[in-house]
Design a protein around this motif. Structure first.
Motif, PDB file in Angstrom:
ATOM      1  N   GLY A   1      -1.214   7.716  -3.431  1.00  0.00           N
ATOM      2  CA  GLY A   1      -1.255   6.197  -2.827  1.00  0.00           C
ATOM      3  C   GLY A   1      -1.807   6.407  -1.598  1.00  0.00           C
ATOM      4  N   SER A   2      -2.264   7.710  -0.926  1.00  0.00           N
ATOM      5  CA  SER A   2      -3.068   7.393   0.195  1.00  0.00           C
ATOM      6  C   SER A   2      -3.984   6.356   0.151  1.00  0.00           C
ATOM      7  CB  SER A   2      -3.553   8.284   0.221  1.00  0.00           C
ATOM      8  OG  SER A   2      -2.406   9.362   1.140  1.00  0.00           O
ATOM      9  N   LYS A   3      -4.519   6.081  -0.819  1.00  0.00           N
ATOM     10  CA  LYS A   3      -5.941   4.510  -1.294  1.00  0.00           C
ATOM     11  C   LYS A   3      -6.287   4.339  -2.372  1.00  0.00           C
ATOM     12  CE  LYS A   3     -11.241   5.851  -1.108  1.00  0.00           C
ATOM     13  NZ  LYS A   3     -11.458   5.291  -2.422  1.00  0.00           N
ATOM     14  N   ALA A   4      -6.690   3.331  -2.071  1.00  0.00           N
ATOM     15  CA  ALA A   4      -6.312   2.421  -3.069  1.00  0.00           C
ATOM     16  C   ALA A   4      -7.580   2.413  -3.790  1.00  0.00           C
ATOM     17  CB  ALA A   4      -6.046   0.589  -2.948  1.00  0.00           C
ATOM     18  N   PRO A   5      -7.494   2.427  -5.787  1.00  0.00           N
ATOM     19  CA  PRO A   5      -8.930   2.730  -6.159  1.00  0.00           C
ATOM     20  C   PRO A   5      -9.555   1.400  -5.670  1.00  0.00           C
ATOM     21  CG  PRO A   5      -7.961   2.917  -8.214  1.00  0.00           C
ATOM     22  CD  PRO A   5      -6.597   2.745  -5.794  1.00  0.00           C
TER      23      PRO A   5
ATOM     24  N   LYS B   1       5.334   7.184  -7.974  1.00  0.00           N
ATOM     25  CA  LYS B   1       6.378   6.623  -8.218  1.00  0.00           C
ATOM     26  C   LYS B   1       5.858   8.285  -7.075  1.00  0.00           C
ATOM     27  CE  LYS B   1      11.086   7.947 -10.448  1.00  0.00           C
ATOM     28  NZ  LYS B   1      11.528   7.932 -11.649  1.00  0.00           N
ATOM     29  N   GLY B   2       6.760   7.505  -5.276  1.00  0.00           N
ATOM     30  CA  GLY B   2       7.445   8.819  -4.547  1.00  0.00           C
ATOM     31  C   GLY B   2       5.902   8.277  -3.610  1.00  0.00           C
ATOM     32  N   SER B   3       5.459   7.340  -3.213  1.00  0.00           N
ATOM     33  CA  SER B   3       4.357   7.238  -2.685  1.00  0.00           C
ATOM     34  C   SER B   3       4.112   6.223  -1.860  1.00  0.00           C
ATOM     35  CB  SER B   3       3.140   6.150  -3.340  1.00  0.00           C
ATOM     36  OG  SER B   3       3.657   4.760  -3.661  1.00  0.00           O
ATOM     37  N   GLY B   4       6.331   6.890  -1.170  1.00  0.00           N
ATOM     38  CA  GLY B   4       6.261   5.569   0.526  1.00  0.00           C
ATOM     39  C   GLY B   4       7.276   4.379   0.245  1.00  0.00           C
ATOM     40  N   ARG B   5       7.548   4.668   1.678  1.00  0.00           N
ATOM     41  CA  ARG B   5       8.868   3.319   1.600  1.00  0.00           C
ATOM     42  C   ARG B   5       7.648   1.585   1.180  1.00  0.00           C
ATOM     43  NH1 ARG B   5      13.317   3.472   4.198  1.00  0.00           N
ATOM     44  NH2 ARG B   5      13.449   1.150   5.200  1.00  0.00           N
ATOM     45  N   THR B   6       8.830   0.827   1.197  1.00  0.00           N
ATOM     46  CA  THR B   6       8.582  -0.601   0.306  1.00  0.00           C
ATOM     47  C   THR B   6       9.148  -1.384   0.819  1.00  0.00           C
ATOM     48  OG1 THR B   6       9.423  -0.701  -1.638  1.00  0.00           O
ATOM     49  CG2 THR B   6       8.027   0.387  -1.631  1.00  0.00           C
ATOM     50  N   PRO B   7       9.210  -2.385   1.106  1.00  0.00           N
ATOM     51  CA  PRO B   7      10.179  -3.865   1.835  1.00  0.00           C
ATOM     52  C   PRO B   7      11.550  -3.551   0.655  1.00  0.00           C
ATOM     53  CG  PRO B   7       8.216  -4.829   0.769  1.00  0.00           C
ATOM     54  CD  PRO B   7       8.055  -3.289   0.517  1.00  0.00           C
ATOM     55  N   PHE B   8      11.774  -2.460  -0.196  1.00  0.00           N
ATOM     56  CA  PHE B   8      12.708  -2.433  -1.236  1.00  0.00           C
ATOM     57  C   PHE B   8      13.408  -0.981  -1.433  1.00  0.00           C
ATOM     58  CE2 PHE B   8      10.189  -5.555  -4.159  1.00  0.00           C
ATOM     59  CZ  PHE B   8      10.429  -7.272  -3.793  1.00  0.00           C
ATOM     60  N   SER B   9      12.970  -0.680  -0.478  1.00  0.00           N
ATOM     61  CA  SER B   9      13.554   1.011   0.109  1.00  0.00           C
ATOM     62  C   SER B   9      14.762   1.073   0.251  1.00  0.00           C
ATOM     63  CB  SER B   9      12.195   1.565   0.695  1.00  0.00           C
ATOM     64  OG  SER B   9      11.615   1.681   0.241  1.00  0.00           O
ATOM     65  N   ARG B  10      15.569  -0.191   0.940  1.00  0.00           N
ATOM     66  CA  ARG B  10      16.930  -0.259   1.151  1.00  0.00           C
ATOM     67  C   ARG B  10      17.155   0.979   2.456  1.00  0.00           C
ATOM     68  NH1 ARG B  10      19.903  -0.206  -3.769  1.00  0.00           N
ATOM     69  NH2 ARG B  10      18.555   0.529  -5.106  1.00  0.00           N
ATOM     70  N   SER B  11      17.777   2.458   2.510  1.00  0.00           N
ATOM     71  CA  SER B  11      17.907   2.956   2.451  1.00  0.00           C
ATOM     72  C   SER B  11      17.396   4.743   2.449  1.00  0.00           C
ATOM     73  CB  SER B  11      19.538   3.872   3.363  1.00  0.00           C
ATOM     74  OG  SER B  11      20.264   4.232   1.793  1.00  0.00           O
TER      75      SER B  11
ATOM     76  N   GLN C   1       0.409  -1.135   0.056  1.00  0.00           N
ATOM     77  CA  GLN C   1      -0.350  -0.144  -0.109  1.00  0.00           C
ATOM     78  C   GLN C   1       1.489   1.204   0.432  1.00  0.00           C
ATOM     79  OE1 GLN C   1      -3.582   0.376   0.132  1.00  0.00           O
ATOM     80  NE2 GLN C   1      -3.191  -1.960   0.470  1.00  0.00           N
ATOM     81  N   GLY C   2       0.373   2.289  -0.352  1.00  0.00           N
ATOM     82  CA  GLY C   2       1.562   3.856  -0.472  1.00  0.00           C
ATOM     83  C   GLY C   2       1.037   3.794   1.278  1.00  0.00           C
ATOM     84  N   GLU C   3       1.963   5.019   1.288  1.00  0.00           N
ATOM     85  CA  GLU C   3       1.827   5.602   3.391  1.00  0.00           C
ATOM     86  C   GLU C   3       0.875   6.621   2.249  1.00  0.00           C
ATOM     87  OE1 GLU C   3       5.495   7.327   3.965  1.00  0.00           O
ATOM     88  OE2 GLU C   3       6.646   5.881   3.988  1.00  0.00           O
ATOM     89  N   ARG C   4      -0.018   7.248   3.674  1.00  0.00           N
ATOM     90  CA  ARG C   4      -0.726   8.006   3.930  1.00  0.00           C
ATOM     91  C   ARG C   4      -0.462   9.296   3.438  1.00  0.00           C
ATOM     92  NH1 ARG C   4      -5.647   7.631   4.612  1.00  0.00           N
ATOM     93  NH2 ARG C   4      -6.605   9.222   4.778  1.00  0.00           N
ATOM     94  N   ALA C   5      -0.606  10.704   2.267  1.00  0.00           N
ATOM     95  CA  ALA C   5      -0.271  11.701   2.374  1.00  0.00           C
ATOM     96  C   ALA C   5      -1.259  12.613   3.490  1.00  0.00           C
ATOM     97  CB  ALA C   5      -0.296  12.286   0.724  1.00  0.00           C
ATOM     98  N   PRO C   6      -0.477  13.416   3.971  1.00  0.00           N
ATOM     99  CA  PRO C   6      -1.661  14.448   4.428  1.00  0.00           C
ATOM    100  C   PRO C   6      -2.413  15.616   3.733  1.00  0.00           C
ATOM    101  CG  PRO C   6       1.043  15.130   5.203  1.00  0.00           C
ATOM    102  CD  PRO C   6       1.211  13.695   3.606  1.00  0.00           C
ATOM    103  N   ALA C   7      -1.975  16.324   2.768  1.00  0.00           N
ATOM    104  CA  ALA C   7      -2.696  16.652   2.291  1.00  0.00           C
ATOM    105  C   ALA C   7      -2.763  16.541   0.924  1.00  0.00           C
ATOM    106  CB  ALA C   7      -2.771  18.657   2.603  1.00  0.00           C
ATOM    107  N   PRO C   8      -3.149  15.611  -0.104  1.00  0.00           N
ATOM    108  CA  PRO C   8      -2.527  15.571  -1.389  1.00  0.00           C
ATOM    109  C   PRO C   8      -3.696  16.187  -2.529  1.00  0.00           C
ATOM    110  CG  PRO C   8      -4.306  13.478  -0.426  1.00  0.00           C
ATOM    111  CD  PRO C   8      -3.520  14.557   0.324  1.00  0.00           C
ATOM    112  N   ARG C   9      -2.961  17.067  -3.303  1.00  0.00           N
ATOM    113  CA  ARG C   9      -3.216  17.626  -3.519  1.00  0.00           C
ATOM    114  C   ARG C   9      -2.892  17.746  -4.963  1.00  0.00           C
ATOM    115  NH1 ARG C   9      -2.938  23.251  -5.910  1.00  0.00           N
ATOM    116  NH2 ARG C   9      -0.391  23.213  -5.294  1.00  0.00           N
ATOM    117  N   ILE C  10      -3.669  18.180  -6.885  1.00  0.00           N
ATOM    118  CA  ILE C  10      -3.323  17.433  -7.860  1.00  0.00           C
ATOM    119  C   ILE C  10      -2.743  18.918  -8.230  1.00  0.00           C
ATOM    120  CG2 ILE C  10      -4.491  17.304 -10.087  1.00  0.00           C
ATOM    121  CD1 ILE C  10      -6.191  15.015  -9.384  1.00  0.00           C
ATOM    122  N   VAL C  11      -1.526  18.563  -9.033  1.00  0.00           N
ATOM    123  CA  VAL C  11      -1.268  19.711  -9.537  1.00  0.00           C
ATOM    124  C   VAL C  11      -0.842  19.914 -11.188  1.00  0.00           C
ATOM    125  CG1 VAL C  11       1.744  20.591 -10.093  1.00  0.00           C
ATOM    126  CG2 VAL C  11       0.802  19.629  -7.790  1.00  0.00           C
ATOM    127  N   HIS C  12      -0.673  18.700 -11.840  1.00  0.00           N
ATOM    128  CA  HIS C  12      -1.283  19.531 -12.998  1.00  0.00           C
ATOM    129  C   HIS C  12      -2.054  17.406 -13.221  1.00  0.00           C
ATOM    130  CE1 HIS C  12      -0.541  20.644 -17.341  1.00  0.00           C
ATOM    131  NE2 HIS C  12      -0.890  19.050 -17.119  1.00  0.00           N
TER     132      HIS C  12
END
Ligand code: AMP
Ligand code: MG
Length: 492
Positions: free
Chosen positions: A63-67, A113-123, A25-36
């Motif tokens: 990534g806060s909410k899966a459709p 791309k950029g939706s938070g840490r995953t098991p493959f994030s390493r550092s 799952q993606g991480e919860r974003a505090p205030a998602p907003r569409i830029v483009h």
């Protein structure tokens, strides 16, 4: 409103390749907003752009909410990075939310791309910042408009987070659309773990997805390799013809589909320079402009290595022999495709034996003479229209160029049709606008400070790169002297 039937997913990767990914799952974003939002691409994907732009769309693209119908997952892959093998890379900050069938019947991945840490994030932090996300959006769209096979982007959202990079920068997520995210590195992951059955399963999936006509062929694995090789040769020939430097041609960034993937440290050359390297970490110039075909071939060799047990399970020596021959062929295929592109740039429709020499002579004359690669070809077309002064004026000392120009004019005479019609044909393949590094930087800096106007204006000219747009001269010019050498960064 995003309703349950907004996205009609058909998730083949999740269904057919268990063990090749981790559901996530993606991480919860505090205030998602569409830029483009890429409205044209939304329509191509049979999505309603107004619905995507409505309430709920931003949370999905962050990534806060899966459709509804999504099976979000992160893909495992390995890869050679700058020549050294890493057995475990994988989606460290990406999330495949599902696959859609587009209006042409083509299956496309929707990946965040950029939706938070995953098991493959390493550092890594699993995040991306607005500047880098808009950069990927912009260059992908520019490449698409130039006719280069590429992944594209559907949406850019900010998350409301501040992310630490050079300083604090706005966090953002890109929604990437790709024919698939199968990479050379995906095959390497299972080959390195000595799991040939998994490599076969992956190859069969790749064939079903990208080369269905091979499904019943006995030599399908070798033929698939050939087709990947030929697609990559075509893609790289196109890069070279528009002056694109990918910057990080690691095997995990090379697709099976042939699409250009991962616009991190890439840039376009302004003056013609075979050694052009922009990435701040590419100290040896491994991924420099002129080296891209050789690196593509190297990557393809790594790819075919993973397929050896499938090519001839009974006779590994024979498998190596045929694979080696097929890899060697890349050079001939690439050279032919590249020459076709260069011929078109010079206004030639027919093929003549001397063309290769003519192209190489031109590149020698241009080499490190501070000649803008994009401006040059448009002015050359003006030369075919009778104005030779403008193209000559690019050279401090036009002596050598004048000699070449004579041969070119003589060669152009062998073509059918008038010089004017040849000039028009040149203008259809030689862009007026490329994403100039200083213009890209200007647009991204403004966007990071909440001003999207320069980004939108730049997108407008890049969407129709072959047509000169009134009042847009500033997008044709190379960087002012004060801009200095351009440096790009990975993992931003
Ligand atoms: P790239 O250079 O973007 O192709 O990434 C190479 C590898 O590093 C991939 O496995 C990425 O998922 C991972 N990666 C890059 N940036 C980050 C980040 N900020 N957080 C986690 N993983 C990352
Ligand atoms: Mg990558």
């Amino acid at each position: 409103m995003i309703s349950p039937d907004t996205f009609v997913f058909d998730n083949s990767y999740a269904a057919e390749l268990e063990g090749f990914y981790v559901p996530w799952q993606g991480e919860r974003a505090p205030a998602p907003r569409i830029v483009h939002l890429n409205r044209d691409l939304a329509v191509e994907l049979l999505l309603d752009p107004d619905v995507l732009a409505s309430e709920g769309g931003a949370a999905i693209f962050a990534g806060s909410k899966a459709p509804e119908g999504a099976s979000p997952l992160v893909q495992a892959y390995a890869g050679h990075q700058f020549g050294s093998f890493s057995a475990q890379l994988g989606d460290g900050r990406a999330l495949l939310i599902g696959e859609l069938i587009d209006c042409h019947g083509v299956r496309r991945d929707l990946q965040l791309k950029g939706s938070g840490r995953t098991p493959f994030s390493r550092s890594g932090d699993g995040k991306a910042v607005l500047g880098a996300v808009l950069r990927e959006y912009l260059i992908g769209e520019a490449m698409h408009a130039l006719g280069v096979p590429t992944t594209r982007a559907l949406a850019v959202v900010t998350t409301g987070d501040q992310i630490m990079r050079q300083g604090l920068e706005p966090g953002a997520v890109l929604t990437r659309v790709a024919a698939s995210h199968l990479r050379v590195g995906t095959f390497q992951f299972f080959a390195a773990r000595e799991e040939p059955a998994k490599v076969r399963q992956l190859a069969d999936y790749a064939i079903r997805r990208h080369f269905p006509e091979l499904a019943d062929k006995e030599d399908r694995y070798l033929t698939m390799f050939r087709m990947v090789r030929d697609r990559q040769a075509e893609t790289v020939a196109q890069w070279m013809s528009v002056g694109f430097v990918h910057g990080v041609m690691n095997t995990d960034n090379m697709t099976i589909s042939g699409e250009t993937l991962d616009y991190g440290p890439c840039a376009f050359i302004d003056s013609y320079d075979p050694e052009a390297t922009f990435s701040s970490i590419d100290h040896q110039g491994r991924y420099r402009y002129e080296n891209q075909p050789a690196i593509a071939q190297w990557n393809l060799a790594r790819f075919v290595e993973t397929l050896l047990p499938l090519i001839d399970p009974a006779d590994s020596a024979r498998a190596i022999e045929v694979a080696t021959d097929e890899v060697k062929e890349f050079q001939t295929i690439y050279q032919k495709l590249w020459l076709e592109r260069m011929r078109a740039k010079l206004g030639f429709d027919h093929r003549e034996g001397e063309d290769l020499d003519l192209v190489n002579d031109l590149l020698r004359v241009m080499d490190r003479q501070d000649i803008d690669f994009t401006v040059f070809f448009r002015r050359l077309a003006d030369g075919a229209r009778g104005d030779l002064g403008a193209v000559r004026a690019l050279f401090n000392d036009p002596t050598a160029f004048n000699v070449w120009l004579k041969s070119w004019l003589a060669r152009l005479d062998h073509e059918d049709g008038s010089a004017l019609s040849r000039a028009d044909a040149m203008d259809r393949v030689n862009p007026v606008y490329i994403p100039r590094n200083h213009k890209v930087q200007e647009a991204l800096d403004a966007a990071t400070n909440s001003d999207l106007e320069p980004f939108r204006r730049l997108m407008t000219v890049l969407a129709q790169p072959f047509d000169r747009l009134k009042g847009s001269d500033e997008y044709e010019d190379r960087a002012p002297d004060g801009f200095g050498p351009y440096r790009t960064f990975c993992g931003t």
